[in-house]
Design a protein around this motif. Structure first.
Motif, PDB file in Angstrom:
ATOM      1  N   SER A  22      10.867  18.466  13.275  1.00 28.25           N
ATOM      2  CA  SER A  22       9.516  18.797  13.725  1.00 28.25           C
ATOM      3  C   SER A  22       8.536  17.639  13.619  1.00 28.25           C
ATOM      4  CB  SER A  22       8.993  19.964  12.886  1.00 28.25           C
ATOM      5  OG  SER A  22       7.720  20.327  13.305  1.00 28.25           O
ATOM      6  N   THR A  23       7.781  17.427  14.675  1.00 28.17           N
ATOM      7  CA  THR A  23       6.750  16.400  14.657  1.00 28.17           C
ATOM      8  C   THR A  23       5.426  16.956  14.168  1.00 28.17           C
ATOM      9  OG1 THR A  23       6.169  16.882  16.943  1.00 28.17           O
ATOM     10  CG2 THR A  23       7.825  15.200  16.576  1.00 28.17           C
ATOM     11  N   THR A  24       5.391  18.255  14.000  1.00 27.52           N
ATOM     12  CA  THR A  24       4.187  18.876  13.445  1.00 27.52           C
ATOM     13  C   THR A  24       4.598  19.785  12.311  1.00 27.52           C
ATOM     14  OG1 THR A  24       4.319  20.744  14.969  1.00 27.52           O
ATOM     15  CG2 THR A  24       3.033  18.846  15.676  1.00 27.52           C
ATOM     16  N   ALA A  25       3.655  20.178  11.500  1.00 29.25           N
ATOM     17  CA  ALA A  25       3.969  21.057  10.374  1.00 29.25           C
ATOM     18  C   ALA A  25       2.903  22.114  10.277  1.00 29.25           C
ATOM     19  CB  ALA A  25       4.019  20.248   9.075  1.00 29.25           C
ATOM     20  N   ALA A  29       1.210  22.282   4.734  1.00 27.51           N
ATOM     21  CA  ALA A  29       2.355  21.460   4.390  1.00 27.51           C
ATOM     22  C   ALA A  29       1.881  20.031   4.186  1.00 27.51           C
ATOM     23  CB  ALA A  29       3.387  21.523   5.504  1.00 27.51           C
ATOM     24  N   GLY A  35       6.495  20.905   5.548  1.00 28.30           N
ATOM     25  CA  GLY A  35       6.789  21.025   6.961  1.00 28.30           C
ATOM     26  C   GLY A  35       7.866  22.025   7.294  1.00 28.30           C
ATOM     27  N   GLU A  36       8.044  22.204   8.582  1.00 26.21           N
ATOM     28  CA  GLU A  36       9.013  23.164   9.105  1.00 26.21           C
ATOM     29  C   GLU A  36       9.979  22.442  10.035  1.00 26.21           C
ATOM     30  OE1 GLU A  36       7.438  25.924  11.918  1.00 26.21           O
ATOM     31  OE2 GLU A  36       8.978  27.440  11.504  1.00 26.21           O
ATOM     32  N   SER A 234      12.695  19.846   3.764  1.00 23.86           N
ATOM     33  CA  SER A 234      11.594  20.536   4.442  1.00 23.86           C
ATOM     34  C   SER A 234      11.323  21.863   3.741  1.00 23.86           C
ATOM     35  CB  SER A 234      11.928  20.778   5.920  1.00 23.86           C
ATOM     36  OG  SER A 234      13.113  21.533   6.048  1.00 23.86           O
ATOM     37  N   ASP A 258      12.796  21.266  17.254  1.00 19.74           N
ATOM     38  CA  ASP A 258      13.015  20.007  16.567  1.00 19.74           C
ATOM     39  C   ASP A 258      14.494  19.657  16.459  1.00 19.74           C
ATOM     40  OD1 ASP A 258      10.232  20.018  15.939  1.00 19.74           O
ATOM     41  OD2 ASP A 258      10.681  21.445  14.341  1.00 19.74           O
ATOM     42  N   PRO A 526      11.216  15.607   7.169  1.00 21.46           N
ATOM     43  CA  PRO A 526      10.154  15.587   8.195  1.00 21.46           C
ATOM     44  C   PRO A 526       9.146  14.483   7.911  1.00 21.46           C
ATOM     45  CG  PRO A 526      10.438  17.780   7.238  1.00 21.46           C
ATOM     46  CD  PRO A 526      11.158  16.823   6.358  1.00 21.46           C
ATOM     47  N   THR A 529       2.781  14.997   6.635  1.00 20.46           N
ATOM     48  CA  THR A 529       1.699  15.700   7.321  1.00 20.46           C
ATOM     49  C   THR A 529       0.533  15.895   6.369  1.00 20.46           C
ATOM     50  OG1 THR A 529       2.669  17.815   6.697  1.00 20.46           O
ATOM     51  CG2 THR A 529       3.285  16.920   8.845  1.00 20.46           C
TER      52      THR A 529
END
Length: 533
Positions: A22-25, A29, A35-36, A234, A258, A526, A529
């Protein structure tokens, strides 16, 4: 020494890994460890370890459960995880397993000797109809559990809370190697009290615990901080359930996924090579695509017919034209990622002239239109048709592709010796040993020995390898057994499966294990973030 009879083992659908993180969380997080990770998967069949025999279930259980050992992705050797030690007797027949201290399931139950004994007995008991049942065939008392005469394996004995012994029916130096397979994982006591509930929401012992499973939509897991091993990188791993990998790739392109952990179809692989070259990893797997011959059919009795058919196939053309070179043309019966693998198959060399000579020596093809069988719903008919065109061109044999049976019916037809032509019968390894590519497929009692071919010399050589002092010494015996198969050609290897792993530049630690061909999801880190304000 597995003789498991499962549906998934026959279908090299080329389950591999494509890892993207994942580029976002989610809000809240922070930094590595938060993150996820969003992972592509199809709907799993089962999640109870004893009943798991397909890649979609294995990838989920890989984070929910931990076993006695894992397979090092570089050396492929078993490395202790929950086991403190696994020690054989001098004759390799009695194995003593000692567990590490303080291990627990997600519900707080101890992971102790009882947890493994109860799991193995439940899976080995025939009436329970677990997919991994005959992984336990080598343990003393197994036949009685199939006949309903007993419910526990006489070869399993608890020594103390953290120690148990396993007595095998025959010596096997590779027994420790087998133990990384998911069928040997433990079960919580609460699981046996309600098996159905545990299959729906597993009580695992791995780095992540189950939160929820919305069928055909999503499986949510969260890091289990009570795990005694390395913590998951993560905070959450979420499996997005989709119909096929093409849908998964489209979702990745939209930024909704992701991780795509399955072989990309040819056109998607070509696209990924162009768009995501920096993040694409293509690695060999311990998998083999092959076509089997029904040697119980008089038309295939003469080995020269089988040899000729194999030599008339241009494996490189199939791989290059249909899969953009994503696989490796097979030259043996054992995946080259395993110790002892060789280019053992002289009849896998493309030589149409010699193929025609061999077929003429055998009296020519007397079988009319050649039937090429595969199951429906997986597009295998495309490459089977291309192979049929090669046979028609090089040997003058007309063909028809038979791909109208759904998977379960197809497998039933194979296992009842009802095939009326050559048939696709691929193989995914369960544990890193040459034996796992030989005995199940060609042994007298092999679970997927579906060609009708047997040879007592083969069985004895495998048995000698199993009795060897160690797996290194066993290789020489396994190679001699493979040589017998390579001469008689009850099946023709077509290609070694190569896995395509795609990952984002914003993650680190993406590793695909050749055994099983899946990414080690818990180890993917990840990007850092920050908390949303």
């Amino acid at each position: 020494m597995s003789t498991r009879s499962t549906l998934a083992r026959l279908a090299v659908c080329a389950a591999t890994a494509c890892a993207l993180v994942s580029t976002t969380a989610p809000a809240g997080a922070t930094g590595p460890g938060g993150g996820e990770l969003r992972v592509f998967a199809e709907e799993p069949g089962h999640l109870m370890p004893g009943n798991v025999d397909q890649s979609e279930s294995l990838i989920v259980d890989s984070v929910l459960y931990s076993g006695l050992v894992r397979y090092d992705p570089k050396t492929l050797q078993p490395v202790n995880v929950q086991a403190e030690s696994i020690t054989p007797s001098a004759d390799q027949k009695v194995w003593t397993v000692k567990l590490k201290k303080g291990l627990t399931f997600h519900n707080g139950e101890p992971v102790d000797a009882d947890a493994y004994i109860r799991a193995w007995n439940y899976t080995a008991y025939g009436p329970n109809q677990q997919a991994n049942n005959d992984f336990f065939h080598s343990i003393q008392g197994y036949p009685d559990l199939q006949q309903g005469k007993a419910k526990s394996l006489s070869g399993l004995k608890k020594t103390d809370r953290r120690t148990f012994t396993v007595t095998l029916s025959e010596p096997y130096s590779g027994f420790r190697t087998m133990l990384g397979y998911i069928g040997f994982h433990p079960l919580a006591k609460a699981c046996l009290a309600d098996v159905k509930a545990c299959d729906e929401k597993p009580i695992g012992n791995g780095p992540y615990r189950m939160e929820s499973w919305e069928h055909n939509k999503v499986i949510r897991t969260v890091r289990f901080d009570g795990y005694k091993g390395p913590k998951g990188k993560s905070k959450r791993i979420t499996f997005k359930l989709m119909d096929n990998v093409s849908d998964g790739y489209a979702a990745f392109e939209r930024g909704e996924l992701d991780v795509i952990r399955k072989l990309l179809p040819g056109d998607k692989l070509r696209d990924a090579r162009q768009k995501h070259a920096d993040g694409l990893i293509e690695v060999p797997m311990a998998s083999l695509q092959r076509i089997a011959f029904p040697t119980y059919d008089a038309r295939f009795k003469d080995k020269r017919v089988r040899q000729a058919l194999s030599m008339a196939v241009d494996r490189k053309a199939l791989v290059d034209d249909l899969y953009q070179g994503a696989h490796v043309p097979a030259q043996g019966f054992v995946s080259p990622v395993f110790p002892g693998a060789r280019n053992s198959c002289g009849y896998c060399v493309y030589d149409p002239e010699r193929a025609r000579k061999l077929l003429a020596e055998a009296g020519g093809w007397q079988g009319g239109k050649l039937e090429l069988w595969t199951n429906s719903g997986a597009d295998h008919q495309v490459w089977m048709a291309a192979l049929g065109e090669q046979l028609k061109k090089n040997l003058g044999i007309d063909y028809v592709v038979k791909a109208d049976l759904p998977y379960s019916q197809y497998v039933d037809k194979i296992h009842t010796n009802s095939m009326t032509g050559m048939f696709r019968s691929g193989w995914n390894s369960d544990y890193p040993s040459m034996e796992n590519f030989l005995n199940p497929l060609y042994g007298k009692n092999g679970s997927t020995a579906v060609t009708g071919w047997t040879d007592p010399r083969f069985d004895e050589l495998v048995a000698q390898g199993n009795r060897a002092a160690n797996q290194d010494e066993a290789i020489a015996f396994y190679q001699k057994a493979e040589d017998l198969v390579a001469e008689d050609m009850p099946a023709m290897p077509v290609w070694y499966v190569k896995g395509s792993t795609l990952h984002s530049s914003k993650v680190s630690g993406v590793v695909v294990n050749p055994v099983g061909g899946e990414p080690i999801l818990a180890d993917v880190t990840p990007a850092a973030t920050t908390r949303k304000k």
